[in-house]
Design a protein around this motif. Structure first.
Motif, PDB file in Angstrom:
ATOM      1  N   CYS A 195       0.536  -1.001   0.075  1.00 18.95           N
ATOM      2  CA  CYS A 195       0.177  -0.057   0.394  1.00 18.95           C
ATOM      3  C   CYS A 195       0.721   1.213  -0.005  1.00 18.95           C
ATOM      4  N   ARG A 196       1.548   1.197   0.448  1.00 19.52           N
ATOM      5  CA  ARG A 196       3.221   2.376   0.796  1.00 19.52           C
ATOM      6  C   ARG A 196       3.231   3.196  -0.674  1.00 19.52           C
ATOM      7  N   THR A 197       3.668   1.852  -1.423  1.00 19.51           N
ATOM      8  CA  THR A 197       4.712   1.456  -3.091  1.00 19.51           C
ATOM      9  C   THR A 197       3.446   1.923  -3.997  1.00 19.51           C
ATOM     10  N   MET A 198       1.684   1.197  -3.951  1.00 16.97           N
ATOM     11  CA  MET A 198       1.437   1.404  -4.414  1.00 16.97           C
ATOM     12  C   MET A 198       0.722   2.938  -5.357  1.00 16.97           C
ATOM     13  N   ARG A 199       0.760   2.976  -6.606  1.00 11.09           N
ATOM     14  CA  ARG A 199       0.187   4.528  -7.222  1.00 11.09           C
ATOM     15  C   ARG A 199      -0.243   4.665  -8.445  1.00 11.09           C
ATOM     16  N   SER A 200      -1.725   5.235  -8.739  1.00 15.49           N
ATOM     17  CA  SER A 200      -2.382   5.239  -9.552  1.00 15.49           C
ATOM     18  C   SER A 200      -1.749   6.260 -11.069  1.00 15.49           C
ATOM     19  N   PRO A 201      -1.496   5.820 -11.524  1.00 12.87           N
ATOM     20  CA  PRO A 201      -0.684   6.859 -12.805  1.00 12.87           C
ATOM     21  C   PRO A 201      -1.929   7.797 -13.634  1.00 12.87           C
ATOM     22  N   ASP A 202      -3.300   7.422 -12.572  1.00  5.31           N
ATOM     23  CA  ASP A 202      -3.683   9.000 -13.457  1.00  5.31           C
ATOM     24  C   ASP A 202      -4.265  10.037 -11.239  1.00  5.31           C
ATOM     25  N   GLY A 203      -3.412   9.473 -11.011  1.00  3.24           N
ATOM     26  CA  GLY A 203      -3.139  10.162  -9.447  1.00  3.24           C
ATOM     27  C   GLY A 203      -2.094  11.260  -9.211  1.00  3.24           C
ATOM     28  N   PRO A 204      -2.320  11.844  -7.915  1.00  2.00           N
ATOM     29  CA  PRO A 204      -1.751  12.493  -8.120  1.00  2.00           C
ATOM     30  C   PRO A 204      -0.039  12.082  -8.098  1.00  2.00           C
ATOM     31  N   ASP A 205       0.691  13.423  -7.921  1.00  2.00           N
ATOM     32  CA  ASP A 205       1.835  13.251  -8.546  1.00  2.00           C
ATOM     33  C   ASP A 205       2.977  12.550  -7.655  1.00  2.00           C
ATOM     34  N   GLU A 206       4.473  12.204  -7.290  1.00  3.06           N
ATOM     35  CA  GLU A 206       4.946  11.523  -6.491  1.00  3.06           C
ATOM     36  C   GLU A 206       5.253  12.407  -4.885  1.00  3.06           C
ATOM     37  N   SER A 235     -11.720  -1.370   4.939  1.00  2.00           N
ATOM     38  CA  SER A 235     -10.957  -1.697   3.953  1.00  2.00           C
ATOM     39  C   SER A 235      -9.298  -1.931   4.440  1.00  2.00           C
ATOM     40  N   TRP A 236      -8.900  -0.865   4.100  1.00  2.00           N
ATOM     41  CA  TRP A 236      -7.324  -0.510   4.276  1.00  2.00           C
ATOM     42  C   TRP A 236      -6.691  -0.810   5.013  1.00  2.00           C
ATOM     43  N   LEU A 237      -7.729  -0.292   6.371  1.00  2.00           N
ATOM     44  CA  LEU A 237      -7.321  -0.635   7.474  1.00  2.00           C
ATOM     45  C   LEU A 237      -6.873  -2.463   7.858  1.00  2.00           C
ATOM     46  N   ALA A 238      -7.753  -3.214   7.684  1.00  2.00           N
ATOM     47  CA  ALA A 238      -8.500  -4.116   7.993  1.00  2.00           C
ATOM     48  C   ALA A 238      -7.163  -5.106   7.116  1.00  2.00           C
ATOM     49  N   PHE A 239      -7.700  -5.003   5.815  1.00  2.00           N
ATOM     50  CA  PHE A 239      -6.546  -5.670   4.347  1.00  2.00           C
ATOM     51  C   PHE A 239      -5.300  -5.313   4.562  1.00  2.00           C
ATOM     52  N   GLY A 240      -4.842  -4.493   4.525  1.00  2.00           N
ATOM     53  CA  GLY A 240      -3.711  -4.034   4.687  1.00  2.00           C
ATOM     54  C   GLY A 240      -2.988  -4.513   5.809  1.00  2.00           C
ATOM     55  N   ARG A 241      -3.445  -4.511   7.387  1.00  2.00           N
ATOM     56  CA  ARG A 241      -2.858  -4.604   8.233  1.00  2.00           C
ATOM     57  C   ARG A 241      -2.880  -7.327   7.795  1.00  2.00           C
ATOM     58  N   MET A 242      -4.520  -7.103   7.390  1.00  2.00           N
ATOM     59  CA  MET A 242      -3.762  -8.970   6.892  1.00  2.00           C
ATOM     60  C   MET A 242      -2.875  -9.227   6.316  1.00  2.00           C
ATOM     61  N   ASN A 243      -2.241  -8.064   5.572  1.00  2.00           N
ATOM     62  CA  ASN A 243      -1.247  -8.562   4.430  1.00  2.00           C
ATOM     63  C   ASN A 243      -0.012  -8.663   5.231  1.00  2.00           C
ATOM     64  N   ARG A 244      -0.120  -7.692   6.246  1.00  2.00           N
ATOM     65  CA  ARG A 244       1.515  -7.271   7.104  1.00  2.00           C
ATOM     66  C   ARG A 244       1.050  -8.846   7.923  1.00  2.00           C
ATOM     67  N   VAL A 245       0.597  -8.688   7.966  1.00  2.00           N
ATOM     68  CA  VAL A 245       0.245 -10.023   9.570  1.00  2.00           C
ATOM     69  C   VAL A 245       0.766 -11.596   9.087  1.00  2.00           C
ATOM     70  N   PHE A 246       0.045 -11.503   7.827  1.00  2.00           N
ATOM     71  CA  PHE A 246       0.580 -12.717   7.333  1.00  2.00           C
ATOM     72  C   PHE A 246       2.481 -12.385   6.774  1.00  2.00           C
ATOM     73  N   ASP A 247       2.303 -11.532   6.612  1.00  2.00           N
ATOM     74  CA  ASP A 247       3.212 -11.077   5.597  1.00  2.00           C
ATOM     75  C   ASP A 247       3.466 -11.359   3.999  1.00  2.00           C
ATOM     76  N   VAL A 248       2.689 -11.247   3.741  1.00  2.00           N
ATOM     77  CA  VAL A 248       2.299 -11.281   1.781  1.00  2.00           C
ATOM     78  C   VAL A 248       2.691 -10.085   2.067  1.00  2.00           C
ATOM     79  N   ASP A 249       3.129  -9.087   1.930  1.00  2.00           N
ATOM     80  CA  ASP A 249       3.619  -8.342   1.531  1.00  2.00           C
ATOM     81  C   ASP A 249       4.589  -7.189   1.231  1.00  2.00           C
ATOM     82  N   GLY A 250       5.004  -7.991   0.615  1.00  2.00           N
ATOM     83  CA  GLY A 250       6.499  -7.462   0.441  1.00  2.00           C
ATOM     84  C   GLY A 250       6.796  -8.473  -0.923  1.00  2.00           C
ATOM     85  N   LEU A 251       5.791  -9.627  -1.067  1.00  2.00           N
ATOM     86  CA  LEU A 251       6.640 -10.777  -2.291  1.00  2.00           C
ATOM     87  C   LEU A 251       6.324 -11.266  -3.565  1.00  2.00           C
TER      88      LEU A 251
END
Length: 169
Positions: free
Chosen positions: A62-73, A140-156
């Motif tokens: 979630c920290r690194t995901m960007r929308s190509p149509d979204g705000p700039d960096e 959604s982001w709070l729950a599912f982002g934490r799921m990704n971190r807790v189950f350690d699938v967020d960097g792989l």
């Protein structure tokens, strides 16, 4: 290393959200999809809340995901740098973007501290329907982002493309 067994050759994130516990994970993934594809909130406001939750959850995806149509960096750097109030005062964030970020932070870290003064500011900028949408997105982001971190699938793994209001994320 994922904290659940992932079949050989499968992406850990895709397994968590589709293969493991499909009776709940598949509907949860559909809710996540609805957040991105059915919300009527402007992309900048969604991204302000999303990146705030990403930082709180320490979710790499979630920290690194960007929308190509979204705000700039610089928008993301402003939020990740933690100077939301200054950025709202100097125009780097709109009032609604700053409030969406503050709502996300308080929702995640001090939900019982959302006092009447804060709700007055929110109601001054958002309609009730927008606040409910914002709450559902943040949930959604709070729950599912934490799921990704807790189950350690967020960097792989890779995040499949999502579409936000007709825009690819």
């Amino acid at each position: 290393m994922p904290r659940i067994a992932v079949p050989d050759g499968q992406d850990p994130l895709m397994h968590l959200w589709g293969g493991a516990a499909p009776g709940l994970s598949v509907p949860a993934a559909k809710f996540s999809d609805a957040v991105y594809n059915r919300s009527t909130l402007p992309l900048g406001e969604m991204e302000a809340a999303r990146i705030t939750i990403a930082q709180i959850n320490d979710c790499n995806i979630c920290r690194t995901m960007r929308s190509p149509d979204g705000p700039d960096e610089s928008f993301y750097e402003t939020l990740l740098g933690g100077d939301r109030e200054v950025a709202a005062q100097d125009g780097r964030l709109s009032e609604r973007e700053a409030l969406a970020s503050e709502f996300a932070e308080r929702f995640a870290t001090d939900h019982v501290g959302m006092d009447d003064a804060f709700w007055e500011r929110l109601h001054g900028a958002f309609a009730d329907e927008e606040l409910v949408e914002l709450g559902l997105c943040v949930s959604s982001w709070l729950a599912f982002g934490r799921m990704n971190r807790v189950f350690d699938v967020d960097g792989l793994c890779r995040v499949p493309e999502a579409h936000v209001g007709g825009r690819t994320v």
